[in-house]
Design an enzyme around this catalytic site. Sequence first.
Site, PDB file in Angstrom:
ATOM      1  N   ARG A 148       0.866  -1.175   0.000  1.00  0.00           N
ATOM      2  CA  ARG A 148       0.000   0.000   0.000  1.00  0.00           C
ATOM      3  C   ARG A 148       0.908   1.233   0.000  1.00  0.00           C
ATOM      4  NH1 ARG A 148      -2.178  -3.379   4.196  1.00  0.00           N
ATOM      5  NH2 ARG A 148      -4.245  -4.210   3.667  1.00  0.00           N
ATOM      6  N   LYS A 172      -2.233  -1.891   8.015  1.00  0.00           N
ATOM      7  CA  LYS A 172      -3.371  -1.295   8.716  1.00  0.00           C
ATOM      8  C   LYS A 172      -3.427  -1.793  10.161  1.00  0.00           C
ATOM      9  CE  LYS A 172      -6.367  -0.625   4.693  1.00  0.00           C
ATOM     10  NZ  LYS A 172      -7.674  -0.947   4.068  1.00  0.00           N
ATOM     11  N   HIS A 244      -1.941   2.153  -5.949  1.00  0.00           N
ATOM     12  CA  HIS A 244      -2.675   0.921  -5.664  1.00  0.00           C
ATOM     13  C   HIS A 244      -2.771   0.028  -6.899  1.00  0.00           C
ATOM     14  CE1 HIS A 244      -4.309  -0.263  -1.846  1.00  0.00           C
ATOM     15  NE2 HIS A 244      -5.323  -0.868  -2.409  1.00  0.00           N
ATOM     16  N   ARG A 247      -0.154  -2.485  -6.736  1.00  0.00           N
ATOM     17  CA  ARG A 247      -0.498  -3.529  -5.754  1.00  0.00           C
ATOM     18  C   ARG A 247      -1.477  -4.534  -6.366  1.00  0.00           C
ATOM     19  NH1 ARG A 247      -1.093  -4.617  -0.134  1.00  0.00           N
ATOM     20  NH2 ARG A 247      -3.220  -4.962   0.582  1.00  0.00           N
TER      21      ARG A 247
END
Length: 298
Positions: A148, A172, A244, A247
């Site tokens: 991320r 996260k 992103h 990713r």
Amino acid sequence: MTWKQILTDFKHYLKLERGLLKNSIDSYTHDVERLIGFLNLHHNESSPVTIDSETIQSFIYDASKSLNPRSQSRLISGLRSFFNYLVFENYRKTNPLEHIESPKIGRKLPDTLNINDIDSIINAVDLSKPQGERNRAILETLYSCGLRVSELINLKISDLFFNEGFIKVTGKGDKQRFVPIGASTQKYIDIYRNSIRNHQTITEEHRDILFLNRRGKQLTRAMIFTIIKQLVEKIGLKKNVSPHTFRHSFATHLLENGADLRAIQMMLGHESITTTEIYVHLDKSHLKDILETFHPRR
């Protein structure tokens, strides 16, 4: 109880109890601040404890005029979390969003790049400029490790375990995981560290941060977006590309080449396998090939 007071308490709860990062906390509090702005605009003196479902519904209806269904759904989810917190702390007995439904939204498949697109973007980096080596290392790391953007900008030198072939990533909720890193990406990071970073004047608080700006400070999320946007425009690629996207491409290419979904889940840092399963929907031809190869009645 005032909105300002409870919003401060809510921020502390999100940080200390739920372990959320600043961007997530800002997103949750922004939803509540929009509600506060709506109340002020309409001279509504409802407090966090007394506000009712009808007022919330009016706010959501007003906000929906400028939001797409996905953004509406996220707004409702954010407010629902806020009022769940008030119920949890016994400030309220019920959540005023309990019976407010989120708009129906389809499952959005992530954008991806093919390997030629990725190579074209990376090859467009101007290596004659000092930031060129850094930018190449950034893009290679995004793609080869599936990070991320927040994980990338917070990556530390002390998180690099090149001898073992891994980097330590903080995702996260401050959850950490080890992600494999290939020899070629290690090489580009080492080139940046040895030829550019080692010659910078670095601020004390960012001494361990890997990727730095020209002032020796940590890069921002916005800067990563800008770097990619400029490169995409430079090569004339007509796709919506963000950090992103690299990713998503990382996960999709792994799946297409036969990687196990559980392994991809671990590398991406997804808490639930259902989040990773979205990549199964990306390439129907790949699924057909799997059936033809492995099913006994192929």
